[in-house]
Write an enzyme that holds these catalytic residues in place. Structure first.
Site, mmCIF file in Angstrom:
data_model
loop_
_atom_site.group_PDB
_atom_site.id
_atom_site.type_symbol
_atom_site.label_atom_id
_atom_site.label_comp_id
_atom_site.label_asym_id
_atom_site.label_seq_id
_atom_site.Cartn_x
_atom_site.Cartn_y
_atom_site.Cartn_z
ATOM 1 N N SER A 461 48.889 38.544 46.977
ATOM 2 C CA SER A 461 48.905 39.986 46.749
ATOM 3 C C SER A 461 49.326 40.709 48.043
ATOM 4 O O SER A 461 50.402 40.444 48.572
ATOM 5 C CB SER A 461 47.533 40.457 46.261
ATOM 6 O OG SER A 461 47.593 41.758 45.744
ATOM 7 N N ASP A 549 50.954 38.824 35.162
ATOM 8 C CA ASP A 549 50.400 39.689 36.203
ATOM 9 C C ASP A 549 50.881 41.119 36.002
ATOM 10 O O ASP A 549 52.078 41.392 36.096
ATOM 11 C CB ASP A 549 50.828 39.166 37.579
ATOM 12 C CG ASP A 549 50.143 39.902 38.733
ATOM 13 O OD1 ASP A 549 49.412 40.867 38.472
ATOM 14 O OD2 ASP A 549 50.345 39.489 39.886
ATOM 15 N N HIS A 581 46.947 38.128 37.771
ATOM 16 C CA HIS A 581 47.092 38.326 39.214
ATOM 17 C C HIS A 581 46.341 37.301 40.054
ATOM 18 O O HIS A 581 46.822 36.861 41.094
ATOM 19 C CB HIS A 581 46.621 39.738 39.573
ATOM 20 C CG HIS A 581 46.943 40.151 40.968
ATOM 21 N ND1 HIS A 581 48.226 40.144 41.474
ATOM 22 C CD2 HIS A 581 46.152 40.587 41.983
ATOM 23 C CE1 HIS A 581 48.216 40.570 42.736
ATOM 24 N NE2 HIS A 581 46.968 40.831 43.064
#
Length: 606
Positions: A461, A549, A581
């Protein structure tokens, strides 16, 4: 040097993963009612719920275990397990009634194919199931999600079920979460966020008095920690049980720099006292407190979660808690760890928020004969407003056992260091966070004399965003990189993510849902993105993307993959079709970790 698993046999790495991944994680605990024996002794049951990876079934299993705690009112006399662990198959959520006589269970049952799985709400009384509702058949709503309270912004309301009146109790212009009613039912505490941006920040602890109708701020936002003093509240939720028996104090856990400690706050005067400061440096999590009996979890980077109980001492004596272990975990040998405090060099100071420092947690193998041959993996966290704390983490422990030093960097903007640190980063992503990580890497390499020619990156991320920036801005430093669902192009992410406000705010602009950014804003988003540094990248990159995601859509990684491919940079893409995610499904997690190990082995060499 000792033979390293990573640089020799992947089979041994797989065996190590199988062993360490079996460490269970505590998910919940609750206390049963007080029982007095015929001899005058008192005891309570502790019901705990755990999760564990099952690599044979390729799923996370849930199990429960009961414990007995005998006490004399203010100290634990004896504590231990009552029977063995029992798997709670299909159980998604459970909650006991306040009296402890009934229990509600959300359970999944049926096949694994599309539309085959059903959800049932069960009500249990003592030793029998009283009711069972097929939620899937009611057609009133979609599936019930078991991943905690909603993370969106909300307000606090009182609903009179008899009169039908609905009354707003909090400021509806501010976000609040986790209201908790005191035992005497006179007060409600809750967390409140003075600003709706950025995501995750220091919160206020507010108190609503049911009879005077007055709301007060008990603990305010802390702009900056001074010395060893309290640095603010950084927890998304208060525990369901958080009040002392006299309805005066509230107990919670919160990140404090790179640790997580337990605190008690006096709601009358607002004083905050640590219950766990000065210990061994690990991290704590409060599971519940009832009648002043606390159930907590303790762990360190080398010690998996340990379950502990202890009584909350009287006011003024909070630091004298006598903790008793209900379930001891075995320390993992040969993992040494510590916290490094880092001060940015003058040229990297943030003028608006000068004087901020940051920290990193360093794990290293125990006593290698020659440190100059120890490779290092650098891990920036995601968020960016989150943090690493000195708790048990599977991947860093695995890498350390394989012979790596592991550097976990809490760059400026991380939670736990005061609100100023958090506010210093929006508008400076891709610059301040990247330079902080690079500075930490250079400092640790200089002080510890690890092998500077064998340094790798691993991040997901926003941690992937930083990792991809680093291989573009400092291509000579890193020999390999592993990025999970990384943010690559903030400008193109804006139109496809479920958090468009994140893109605008972290780029340094106010967010409005009713208008598009102008050209200068688009340009700034692009300028702060890793894709800008594509021409300099030469570090071999392994990309891991979840096709479902919605937070950082997988097209972000695809954009980077194609750009690197055209420049003949070594790059491999792993696309997980059903993953979101977190890439946290057991099959995906194990596959991605082993592929990461092979990637590091291939590109770091021996």
């Amino acid at each position: 040097m000792e033979r390293q698993v990573l640089l020799s046999e992947p089979e041994e790495a797989a065996a190590l993963y199988r062993g360490l991944s079996r460490q269970p994680a505590l998910s919940a605990a609750c206390l049963g009612p007080e029982v007095t024996t015929q001899y005058g002794g008192q005891y309570r049951t502790v019901h705990t719920e755990w999760t564990q990876r099952d690599l044979e079934r390729m799923e996370n299993i849930r199990f429960c275990r009961q414990y007995l705690v005998f006490h004399d009112g203010d100290s634990v006399v004896f504590a231990g397990p009552a029977g063995n662990s029992v798997e709670t198959r299909g159980e998604l959520l459970s909650r006991e009634s306040p009296s402890g006589t009934m229990k509600a269970v959300l359970r999944k049952a049926g096949g694994t194919g599309p539309g085959e799985e059903k959800q049932f709400l069960e009500v249990w009384e003592k030793n029998r199931k009283l009711k069972s509702f097929n939620l899937s058949a009611l057609e009133k709503h979609g599936p019930v999600y078991e991943d905690g309270e909603a993370s969106g912004w909300s307000a606090l309301y009182y609903v009179d079920l008899i009169g039908g009146k609905c009354e707003l109790l909090s400021d509806d212009s501010l976000a609040v979460s986790s209201p908790r009613l005191s035992p005497d039912q006179c007060r409600i505490v809750y967390l409140q966020y003075p600003s709706l941006i950025p995501h995750h920040q220091c919160s206020q602890l507010c108190l609503y008095d049911w009879y005077t109708k007055v709301t007060s701020v008990v603990v305010d936002v802390v702009p900056r920690q001074l010395g060893e003093n309290f640095s603010g509240i950084y927890c998304s939720l208060l525990p369901l049980g958080c009040w002392s028996a006299d309805s005066q104090r509230v107990v919670f856990d919160s990140a404090q720099r790179s640790r997580q400690d337990l605190f008690a706050v006096d709601t009358q005067v607002g004083t905050v006292t640590s219950l766990t400061a000065g210990g061994s440096g690990g991290s704590w999590k409060l599971l519940t407190i009832d009648q002043d009996l606390m159930v907590a979890q303790f762990s360190t980077p080398s010690l998996p979660p340990t379950l502990k109980v202890g009584f909350l001492p009287s006011a003024g004596k909070e630091q004298s808690v006598l903790w008793v272990s209900l379930e001891e975990a075995e320390p993992i040998p040969d993992i040494h760890w510590g916290i490094r405090v880092l001060q940015p060099p003058p040229e990297q100071e943030n003028v608006q928020y000068a004087g901020l420092d940051f920290e990193a947690i360093l794990l290293q193998p125990g006593s290698p004969p020659d440190k100059t041959q120890v490779p290092m993996v650098v891990m920036p966290h995601g968020g960016p407003h989150s943090s690493f704390v000195t708790a048990w983490m599977l991947f860093p422990a695995m890498l350390c056992k394989m012979g790596f030093a592991v550097l976990l960097v809490n760059y400026r903007g991380s939670t736990g260091f005061g609100q100023d640190s958090i506010l210093s980063l929006p508008g400076n992503v891709g610059h301040q966070d990247v330079k902080d990580v690079q500075f930490a890497v250079e400092q640790v390499l200089q002080e510890e004399h690890f092998d500077a020619s064998h340094v790798a990156l691993m991040g997901g991320s926003h941690g992937g965003f930083i990792s991809c920036h680093l291989i573009g801005q400092y291509p000579e430093t890193y020999r390999a990189c592993v990025a999970r669902n990384p943010v690559i192009n903030i400008a193109s992410m804006l139109g496809s993510t479920d958090i468009p406000d994140w893109c605008v705010v972290e780029a340094g602009f106010p967010f409005s849902s009713d208008c598009l950014p102008d050209l200068s804003v688009w340009a700034e988003m692009l300028d702060k993105s890793p894709i800008r540094y594509i021409p300099q990248v030469k570090t071999p990159l392994l990309l891991m993307l979840g096709q479902e995601d919605r937070r950082v859509p997988f097209k972000q990684g695809m954009e980077y993959y194609r750009a690197l491919k055209t420049r003949n940079v070594p790059v491999r893409l792993l696309l997980y079709p059903k993953s979101t995610h977190a890439l946290s499904e057991v099959e995906v997690e194990s596959d991605s970790f082993m592929n990461a190990v092979l990637w590091l082995r291939t590109h770091l060499g021996s």
